[in-house]
Write an enzyme that holds these catalytic residues in place. Sequence first.
Site, PDB file in Angstrom:
ATOM      1  N   LYS A 186       0.833  -1.207   0.000  1.00  0.00           N
ATOM      2  CA  LYS A 186       0.000   0.000   0.000  1.00  0.00           C
ATOM      3  C   LYS A 186       0.869   1.259   0.000  1.00  0.00           C
ATOM      4  O   LYS A 186       0.546   2.253  -0.660  1.00  0.00           O
ATOM      5  CB  LYS A 186      -0.928  -0.005   1.214  1.00  0.00           C
ATOM      6  CG  LYS A 186      -1.756   1.275   1.405  1.00  0.00           C
ATOM      7  CD  LYS A 186      -2.631   1.593   0.174  1.00  0.00           C
ATOM      8  CE  LYS A 186      -3.719   2.604   0.439  1.00  0.00           C
ATOM      9  NZ  LYS A 186      -3.296   3.890   0.956  1.00  0.00           N
ATOM     10  N   GLU A 193       1.188   6.743  -6.756  1.00  0.00           N
ATOM     11  CA  GLU A 193       0.147   7.777  -6.795  1.00  0.00           C
ATOM     12  C   GLU A 193       0.765   9.178  -6.776  1.00  0.00           C
ATOM     13  O   GLU A 193       0.348  10.059  -7.540  1.00  0.00           O
ATOM     14  CB  GLU A 193      -0.770   7.581  -5.593  1.00  0.00           C
ATOM     15  CG  GLU A 193      -1.921   8.542  -5.463  1.00  0.00           C
ATOM     16  CD  GLU A 193      -2.685   8.283  -4.172  1.00  0.00           C
ATOM     17  OE1 GLU A 193      -2.893   9.248  -3.411  1.00  0.00           O
ATOM     18  OE2 GLU A 193      -3.057   7.118  -3.918  1.00  0.00           O
TER      19      GLU A 193
END
Length: 483
Positions: A186, A193
């Site tokens: 993550k 991102e």
Amino acid sequence: MAPPTRIGLAGLAVMGQNLALNIAEKGFPISVYNRTTSKVDETVERAKQEGNLPLYGFHDPESFVNSIQKPRVIIMLVKAGAPVDATIKTLSAYLEKGDCIIDGGNEWYENTERREKAMEEKGLLYLGMGVSGGEEGARNGPSMMPGGSFDAYKNIEDILTKVAAQVDSGPCVTYIGKGGSGNFVKMIHNGIEYGDMQLIAEAYDVLKSVGKLSNEELKEVFAEWNRGELLSFLIEITADIFGIKDDKGEGYLVDKVLDKTGMKGTGKWTVQQAAELSVAAPTIASSLDSRFLSGLKDERVEAAKVFKAGGVEDTLSDQVVDKKKLIDDVRQALYAAKICSYAQGMNLIRAKSVEKEWDLKLGELARIWKGGCIIRAMFLDRIKKAYDRNPNLSNLLIDPEFSKEMIERQSAWRRVVCLAIGAGISTPGMSSSLAYFDSYRRERLPANLVQAQRDYFGAHTYERIDIPGAFHTEWFKLAKSKI
């Protein structure tokens, strides 16, 4: 009194509330708890309003834990660090052997491994689970990355597969691997991102500052891009943003937003891990540096005055450009740079997987990112296929399909970077991605000179291209003997 619920959730900020409602809506009765009891009441009321969902609120931890069927499964969604430890301490006082705690926050992976070990000593199971998708994803279907105890995962697999975003290849959740692998994956997702968002911002800057596109035109361009190879959540929301008028004044809201980007730390962690693992991640690193520089707003305002007084304007020159050609070039540059960002992220995951013996499946990670999460994009399916073709692929750039696309787009990419440099517009993400591509594709780099310098001043030795072994040269003596 309600019968025992299937699962519990502690921590009812926006993500916690929405995930709890999602679980209840999928038919799993859920107990919820929050230290601030007003959040409990608020969540219970939302459950009633959204269809009398089977959600039950509790104001104290003991009754909350006792309301859940055994073996108990509790998801925590609280702030990383000390609050997680405090919540575990509160809940574990009432838990029994075989019960399970799942941390759904953005936690440092080593903290997860420490907690899993501590829980195991008490006979409790523990998972660290990355959850991506923001508040909308949590409510309607996120991408989830659980890692840690496999037994804990099996206890909740039926819930996670229903609650996760659904794509053509199945639910956007899978057991990631041992230890802190779920949190680590993550974290890298968030690093990718960062890179993605920076590249999009640079595309916007070039189109606006050099191409002079209006917000209406930018909205159309990004909407068009979202119908092709750049189809993704971030491109979609960018098109939306350009169309929003300011409700507190004239013009568009995006132009009134302060150019100062916040962050919560996962991007910094990613770059730190890149350094620890000796993995080049310049696209992600430059996106982090750009956020740091954006934070120097007052300094930048003063610097602009200094340089404008010396004749250096915000944009160095008004270049005449073919707008249609520029839009197409920027599209190609954005796509190529985006591939670099994902390649760097995947290389980080693979390096950590090797170090920790996690045996992570990169193709499966690309699959679960196809829906629900912030970086969901059409080309993730092609990344999955690349790793399916070759699970040991050393870099996405050399996959046959992706290498062909890089070759086709590199000329447009170079034009955009050169145009930006000429105009004095910083494109650190696109530029560093291009440098990454050029360095990676070159058989020989000027690193030979750097190593010679190291041997000159520090006797660090060097290898030769023609003879095996380590060598040291008395460079100083040889150089001075010729004077």
